[in-house]
Design an enzyme around this catalytic site. Structure first.
Site, PDB file in Angstrom:
ATOM      1  N   LEU A  66       6.990  -2.002   4.421  1.00  0.00           N
ATOM      2  CA  LEU A  66       5.704  -1.278   4.489  1.00  0.00           C
ATOM      3  C   LEU A  66       4.795  -2.048   5.435  1.00  0.00           C
ATOM      4  CD1 LEU A  66       3.455   0.682   3.732  1.00  0.00           C
ATOM      5  CD2 LEU A  66       3.115  -0.637   1.628  1.00  0.00           C
ATOM      6  N   CYS A  67       4.382  -1.365   6.498  1.00  0.00           N
ATOM      7  CA  CYS A  67       3.562  -2.053   7.511  1.00  0.00           C
ATOM      8  C   CYS A  67       2.559  -1.067   8.099  1.00  0.00           C
ATOM      9  CB  CYS A  67       4.469  -2.589   8.620  1.00  0.00           C
ATOM     10  SG  CYS A  67       3.569  -3.463   9.915  1.00  0.00           S
ATOM     11  N   VAL A  68       1.285  -1.433   8.084  1.00  0.00           N
ATOM     12  CA  VAL A  68       0.226  -0.641   8.730  1.00  0.00           C
ATOM     13  C   VAL A  68      -0.367  -1.523   9.816  1.00  0.00           C
ATOM     14  CG1 VAL A  68      -2.044   0.422   8.386  1.00  0.00           C
ATOM     15  CG2 VAL A  68      -0.255   0.699   6.650  1.00  0.00           C
ATOM     16  N   LYS A 110      -6.514   0.901  -7.954  1.00  0.00           N
ATOM     17  CA  LYS A 110      -6.870   2.334  -7.978  1.00  0.00           C
ATOM     18  C   LYS A 110      -5.622   3.184  -7.817  1.00  0.00           C
ATOM     19  CE  LYS A 110     -10.505   5.164  -5.795  1.00  0.00           C
ATOM     20  NZ  LYS A 110      -9.570   6.027  -5.014  1.00  0.00           N
ATOM     21  N   PHE A 111      -4.762   2.830  -6.835  1.00  0.00           N
ATOM     22  CA  PHE A 111      -3.558   3.637  -6.582  1.00  0.00           C
ATOM     23  C   PHE A 111      -2.516   3.391  -7.661  1.00  0.00           C
ATOM     24  CE2 PHE A 111      -0.135   5.770  -4.654  1.00  0.00           C
ATOM     25  CZ  PHE A 111       0.959   4.930  -4.606  1.00  0.00           C
ATOM     26  N   TRP A 112      -2.206   2.111  -7.942  1.00  0.00           N
ATOM     27  CA  TRP A 112      -1.084   1.820  -8.830  1.00  0.00           C
ATOM     28  C   TRP A 112      -1.337   2.281 -10.265  1.00  0.00           C
ATOM     29  CZ3 TRP A 112       3.524   1.524  -7.204  1.00  0.00           C
ATOM     30  CH2 TRP A 112       3.786   1.048  -5.904  1.00  0.00           C
ATOM     31  N   LEU A 164      15.660  -7.947   1.259  1.00  0.00           N
ATOM     32  CA  LEU A 164      15.525  -8.568   2.591  1.00  0.00           C
ATOM     33  C   LEU A 164      14.053  -8.653   3.004  1.00  0.00           C
ATOM     34  CD1 LEU A 164      18.487  -6.654   4.197  1.00  0.00           C
ATOM     35  CD2 LEU A 164      18.468  -9.016   3.338  1.00  0.00           C
ATOM     36  N   ARG A 190      -6.799   3.213   3.659  1.00  0.00           N
ATOM     37  CA  ARG A 190      -6.018   3.766   2.556  1.00  0.00           C
ATOM     38  C   ARG A 190      -4.767   4.495   3.071  1.00  0.00           C
ATOM     39  NH1 ARG A 190      -6.975   1.119  -1.697  1.00  0.00           N
ATOM     40  NH2 ARG A 190      -6.250   2.793  -3.052  1.00  0.00           N
TER      41      ARG A 190
END
Ligand SMILES: CCOC(=O)c1cnc2ccc(OC)cc2c1SCCC#N
Length: 389
Positions: free
Chosen positions: A139-141, A4-6, A389, A149
């Site tokens: 990127l970390c949630v 949906k996002f990409w 990395l 989202r």
């Protein structure tokens, strides 16, 4: 619906793969900085944006703890990456870095850091074009905030801040398939401590493979074999830069490092990065080098062990010493430093030594991506001269 996002982003879309009609290069053109959204994207009301000053011991520790508890795990939840604080400062404060690209999300009430994403600037050559890019990473949630989202808004916010610095392309990797990979690489692992890898359940003994046979199979010489091999020093930066720039020019996509970059990325830092070079004992010319970085992982379900000490192949150049011998010395050096495993992707010329040096293929892929830059066809991993990395 799956992406949906990409499907809303300027990235190669699966539906466009193979259409040679689309030109190679930027997908969207830059806009004047004044037309870039000046204010941050909206977050759910309980949360607020923060810029993480990685030079602050306290903030760096918050990022470290967030990643240690919530960052990437393997598919079997056996390991979770445990980047050290010194590693994060090295990775995020590289030449030309922008603190504004170190983006965090805090809970307004408690100020707890619950999400992070980063970018660093890099001069990336894509075929014959040198493009200023951002390398987006980490990127970390927080595990408790998944499926809200948040990741799309983190990506949009770091992209907005990157645009504000007049940078319009990015490079990133993921263990999942998204639209559309620049290349798909495989992880390979060279066991250095067979007993530990068997005890944690990563490696298994077979009928014919007893523990003593496994130990014998992976045994390495106690000392390195290449005459003239020594640790890299500051005085070696010009020579190593010359070697590396020339070597990377053979790949379709690779960073363009100057001496400042080489000093940052390759000068040895304890528990972060190790670099060794071959100096001819006759001419004192520097002819080869290898490097690897230190990325421990938490071992998630073992009573015996808590940390896996892993070394990851970084950059290297071989002009006079066979790459096979050079990388065998890398294994010997890593074993001397008590690493448990030596990891490599099948990028650069790694395929030429993996099997012979007893690397086993892992079961994970690492997909590389470019943001806002289309290539007419995906690369083979051996055409990629880039290690993220
Ligand atoms: C023993 C071989 O596996 C790893 O070294 C390892 C360690 N920690 C991880 C943490 C998260 C993780 O998520 C994909 C994988 C690992 C892996 S395998 C892929 C990395 C390499 N090489």
């Amino acid at each position: 619906q799956k992406h949906k996002f990409w499907e809303t982003q300027p990235v190669g879309q699966f539906k466009d793969v193979g259409s040679s009609s689309l030109p190679e290069g930027p997908i969207e053109m830059p806009t004047p900085i004044s037309e870039v959204k000046q204010e941050p994207y909206n977050l759910p009301s309980l949360y607020e944006w923060t810029t993480c000053d990685m030079g602050s011991e306290e903030v760096c520790n918050e990022v470290y703890v967030l990643l240690m508890n919530n960052y990437v795990e393997d598919d079997d939840n056996m390991f979770r990456f445990n980047y050290s604080k010194e590693f994060l400062q090295w990775a995020l404060r590289s030449p030309g870095y922008y603190s504004s690209w170190h983006v965090g999300v805090r809970v307004k009430a408690s100020k707890k850091l619950v999400a992070f994403i980063s970018g660093i600037p890099v001069n990336m050559r894509v075929r014959d074009q040198v493009v200023k890019m951002a390398e987006v990473n980490f990127l970390c949630v927080h595990k408790k905030l998944r499926s809200k989202r948040l990741a799309p808004v983190m990506i949009k916010e770091v992209t907005r801040r990157i645009h504000l610095e007049n940078v319009w392309q990015a490079a990133y990797t993921a263990g999942v398939l998204l639209p559309t990979p620049l290349t798909t690489s495989q992880y390979w692992h060279r066991t250095l401590n067979p007993k530990k890898l068997i005890d944690v359940g990563f490696s298994r003994l077979g009928e014919r493979m007893t523990m003593s046979r496994a130990i014998k199979l992976y045994k390495l010489p106690a000392t390195t074999l290449t005459p003239g091999l020594r640790k890299m020093e500051l005085r070696d930066v010009p020579a190593v830069t010359g070697l590396l720039r020339n070597y990377l020019s053979r790949f379709a996509v690779a960073p363009e490092f100057d001496e400042n970059d080489v000093e940052h990325w390759l000068l040895p830092r304890e528990n972060v990065v190790d670099s060794y070079l071959v100096e001819s004992q006759v001419t004192h010319e520097i002819t080869d080098f290898f490097s690897f970085y230190t990325l421990p992982s938490s071992i998630l379900h073992s009573q015996e062990y808590s940390i896996l000490k892993a070394a990851y192949t970084f950059y290297y150049v071989s002009t006079n010493t066979a790459l096979l011998q050079l990388m065998n010395d890398a294994l010997i050096t890593a074993k001397q430093k008590n690493f448990d495993v030596f990891n490599a992707l099948d990028v650069m010329e790694n395929e030429s030594f993996l099997k012979e040096l007893k690397f086993g293929q892992g079961d994970g892929q690492l997909y590389y991506y470019l943001y806002n830059y289309r290539l007419s066809q995906a690369l083979k991993p051996s055409e990629l001269g880039l290690v993220l990395l």
